[in-house]
Design a protein around this motif. Structure first.
Motif, PDB file in Angstrom:
ATOM      1  N   PHE A  35       0.834  -1.199   0.000  1.00 51.30           N
ATOM      2  CA  PHE A  35       0.000   0.000   0.000  1.00 51.30           C
ATOM      3  C   PHE A  35       0.870   1.251   0.000  1.00 51.30           C
ATOM      4  CE2 PHE A  35      -2.047   3.412   2.383  1.00 51.30           C
ATOM      5  CZ  PHE A  35      -3.159   3.628   1.577  1.00 51.30           C
ATOM      6  N   VAL A  36       1.902   1.259   0.826  1.00 51.14           N
ATOM      7  CA  VAL A  36       2.790   2.419   0.900  1.00 51.14           C
ATOM      8  C   VAL A  36       3.524   2.618  -0.421  1.00 51.14           C
ATOM      9  CG1 VAL A  36       4.881   3.307   2.005  1.00 51.14           C
ATOM     10  CG2 VAL A  36       3.043   2.341   3.392  1.00 51.14           C
ATOM     11  N   VAL A  37       3.987   1.514  -1.022  1.00 54.46           N
ATOM     12  CA  VAL A  37       4.687   1.618  -2.309  1.00 54.46           C
ATOM     13  C   VAL A  37       3.742   2.163  -3.385  1.00 54.46           C
ATOM     14  CG1 VAL A  37       5.736   0.269  -4.164  1.00 54.46           C
ATOM     15  CG2 VAL A  37       6.392  -0.162  -1.800  1.00 54.46           C
ATOM     16  N   GLY A  38       2.540   1.613  -3.465  1.00 51.99           N
ATOM     17  CA  GLY A  38       1.577   2.075  -4.459  1.00 51.99           C
ATOM     18  C   GLY A  38       1.164   3.518  -4.237  1.00 51.99           C
ATOM     19  N   PHE A  39       0.944   3.887  -2.977  1.00 53.06           N
ATOM     20  CA  PHE A  39       0.547   5.253  -2.666  1.00 53.06           C
ATOM     21  C   PHE A  39       1.659   6.231  -3.021  1.00 53.06           C
ATOM     22  CE2 PHE A  39      -0.041   8.862   0.198  1.00 53.06           C
ATOM     23  CZ  PHE A  39      -1.359   9.188  -0.090  1.00 53.06           C
ATOM     24  N   SER A  40       2.898   5.857  -2.762  1.00 51.29           N
ATOM     25  CA  SER A  40       4.023   6.736  -3.082  1.00 51.29           C
ATOM     26  C   SER A  40       4.147   6.952  -4.590  1.00 51.29           C
ATOM     27  CB  SER A  40       5.326   6.153  -2.536  1.00 51.29           C
ATOM     28  OG  SER A  40       5.258   6.023  -1.151  1.00 51.29           O
ATOM     29  N   ILE A  41       3.977   5.878  -5.353  1.00 51.13           N
ATOM     30  CA  ILE A  41       4.053   5.998  -6.816  1.00 51.13           C
ATOM     31  C   ILE A  41       2.916   6.862  -7.340  1.00 51.13           C
ATOM     32  CG2 ILE A  41       3.876   4.698  -8.980  1.00 51.13           C
ATOM     33  CD1 ILE A  41       5.396   2.433  -7.555  1.00 51.13           C
ATOM     34  N   ALA A  42       1.703   6.639  -6.818  1.00 52.52           N
ATOM     35  CA  ALA A  42       0.555   7.441  -7.259  1.00 52.52           C
ATOM     36  C   ALA A  42       0.742   8.907  -6.896  1.00 52.52           C
ATOM     37  CB  ALA A  42      -0.722   6.889  -6.628  1.00 52.52           C
ATOM     38  N   LEU A  43       1.256   9.185  -5.704  1.00 51.21           N
ATOM     39  CA  LEU A  43       1.486  10.569  -5.284  1.00 51.21           C
ATOM     40  C   LEU A  43       2.537  11.238  -6.160  1.00 51.21           C
ATOM     41  CD1 LEU A  43       0.753  12.685  -3.146  1.00 51.21           C
ATOM     42  CD2 LEU A  43       2.633  11.802  -1.772  1.00 51.21           C
ATOM     43  N   MET A  44       3.587  10.485  -6.508  1.00 52.90           N
ATOM     44  CA  MET A  44       4.624  11.049  -7.361  1.00 52.90           C
ATOM     45  C   MET A  44       4.059  11.378  -8.746  1.00 52.90           C
ATOM     46  SD  MET A  44       8.271   9.370  -8.466  1.00 52.90           S
ATOM     47  CE  MET A  44       7.479   8.022  -9.294  1.00 52.90           C
ATOM     48  N   LEU A  45       3.252  10.471  -9.280  1.00 53.55           N
ATOM     49  CA  LEU A  45       2.663  10.732 -10.596  1.00 53.55           C
ATOM     50  C   LEU A  45       1.724  11.929 -10.562  1.00 53.55           C
ATOM     51  CD1 LEU A  45       1.945   7.094 -11.843  1.00 53.55           C
ATOM     52  CD2 LEU A  45       3.722   8.666 -12.624  1.00 53.55           C
ATOM     53  N   CYS A  46       0.929  12.045  -9.501  1.00 50.66           N
ATOM     54  CA  CYS A  46       0.030  13.195  -9.381  1.00 50.66           C
ATOM     55  C   CYS A  46       0.818  14.497  -9.273  1.00 50.66           C
ATOM     56  CB  CYS A  46      -0.875  13.034  -8.156  1.00 50.66           C
ATOM     57  SG  CYS A  46      -2.147  11.789  -8.379  1.00 50.66           S
ATOM     58  N   CYS A  47       1.882  14.481  -8.499  1.00 51.69           N
ATOM     59  CA  CYS A  47       2.698  15.694  -8.369  1.00 51.69           C
ATOM     60  C   CYS A  47       3.320  16.077  -9.703  1.00 51.69           C
ATOM     61  CB  CYS A  47       3.788  15.482  -7.326  1.00 51.69           C
ATOM     62  SG  CYS A  47       3.161  15.423  -5.641  1.00 51.69           S
ATOM     63  N   LEU A  48       3.800  15.097 -10.444  1.00 49.33           N
ATOM     64  CA  LEU A  48       4.383  15.396 -11.757  1.00 49.33           C
ATOM     65  C   LEU A  48       3.324  15.934 -12.713  1.00 49.33           C
ATOM     66  CD1 LEU A  48       6.762  12.348 -12.304  1.00 49.33           C
ATOM     67  CD2 LEU A  48       7.403  14.727 -11.952  1.00 49.33           C
ATOM     68  N   THR A  49       2.150  15.302 -12.727  1.00 50.22           N
ATOM     69  CA  THR A  49       1.094  15.708 -13.662  1.00 50.22           C
ATOM     70  C   THR A  49       0.571  17.097 -13.336  1.00 50.22           C
ATOM     71  OG1 THR A  49       0.450  13.405 -13.900  1.00 50.22           O
ATOM     72  CG2 THR A  49      -1.119  15.045 -14.639  1.00 50.22           C
ATOM     73  N   PHE A  50       0.203  17.316 -12.077  1.00 50.33           N
ATOM     74  CA  PHE A  50      -0.357  18.616 -11.723  1.00 50.33           C
ATOM     75  C   PHE A  50       0.713  19.695 -11.708  1.00 50.33           C
ATOM     76  CE2 PHE A  50      -3.684  15.853  -9.774  1.00 50.33           C
ATOM     77  CZ  PHE A  50      -4.698  16.260 -10.615  1.00 50.33           C
ATOM     78  N   GLY A  51       1.940  19.326 -11.441  1.00 44.76           N
ATOM     79  CA  GLY A  51       3.018  20.312 -11.509  1.00 44.76           C
ATOM     80  C   GLY A  51       3.243  20.790 -12.935  1.00 44.76           C
ATOM     81  N   GLN A  52       3.112  19.883 -13.885  1.00 45.43           N
ATOM     82  CA  GLN A  52       3.266  20.271 -15.286  1.00 45.43           C
ATOM     83  C   GLN A  52       2.121  21.183 -15.722  1.00 45.43           C
ATOM     84  OE1 GLN A  52       5.809  19.645 -17.389  1.00 45.43           O
ATOM     85  NE2 GLN A  52       6.879  18.720 -15.671  1.00 45.43           N
ATOM     86  N   THR A  53       0.893  20.904 -15.259  1.00 52.77           N
ATOM     87  CA  THR A  53      -0.247  21.725 -15.688  1.00 52.77           C
ATOM     88  C   THR A  53      -0.187  23.109 -15.062  1.00 52.77           C
ATOM     89  OG1 THR A  53      -1.617  20.832 -13.895  1.00 52.77           O
ATOM     90  CG2 THR A  53      -1.759  19.734 -16.022  1.00 52.77           C
ATOM     91  N   LEU A  54       0.407  23.257 -13.884  1.00 53.04           N
ATOM     92  CA  LEU A  54       0.478  24.579 -13.260  1.00 53.04           C
ATOM     93  C   LEU A  54       1.477  25.479 -13.967  1.00 53.04           C
ATOM     94  CD1 LEU A  54       0.431  23.617  -9.472  1.00 53.04           C
ATOM     95  CD2 LEU A  54      -1.422  24.604 -10.821  1.00 53.04           C
ATOM     96  N   TYR A  55       2.516  24.925 -14.558  1.00 53.22           N
ATOM     97  CA  TYR A  55       3.548  25.755 -15.169  1.00 53.22           C
ATOM     98  C   TYR A  55       3.384  25.953 -16.664  1.00 53.22           C
ATOM     99  CZ  TYR A  55       6.001  25.641 -10.756  1.00 53.22           C
ATOM    100  OH  TYR A  55       6.338  25.791  -9.446  1.00 53.22           O
ATOM    101  N   ILE A  56       2.264  25.479 -17.227  1.00 52.90           N
ATOM    102  CA  ILE A  56       2.062  25.672 -18.677  1.00 52.90           C
ATOM    103  C   ILE A  56       1.509  27.056 -18.949  1.00 52.90           C
ATOM    104  CG2 ILE A  56       0.652  24.949 -20.642  1.00 52.90           C
ATOM    105  CD1 ILE A  56       1.089  22.103 -19.823  1.00 52.90           C
TER     106      ILE A  56
END
Length: 56
Positions: A35-56
């Protein structure tokens, strides 16, 4: 010609040690770990995705 010495190899006696069955604590720890591994991967992907949309 030299003679080769013959070495006798004996088979080991099989030990009748019972194989340890995983108990409920091991299963809970394994589920928590994945659960911790999956949650960490999902959180990293969300941060990358939303971080990219904020700086466009």
């Amino acid at each position: 010609m030299e003679q080769l010495k013959v070495i006798q190899v004996r088979k080991r006696k099989q030990t009748k040690e019972p194989v340890r069955q995983p108990d409920t604590y091991d299963k809970v720890v394994e589920k928590a770990f994945w659960f911790v591994v999956g949650f960490s991967i999902a959180l990293m992907l969300c941060c990358l995705t939303f971080g990219q949309t904020l700086y466009i």
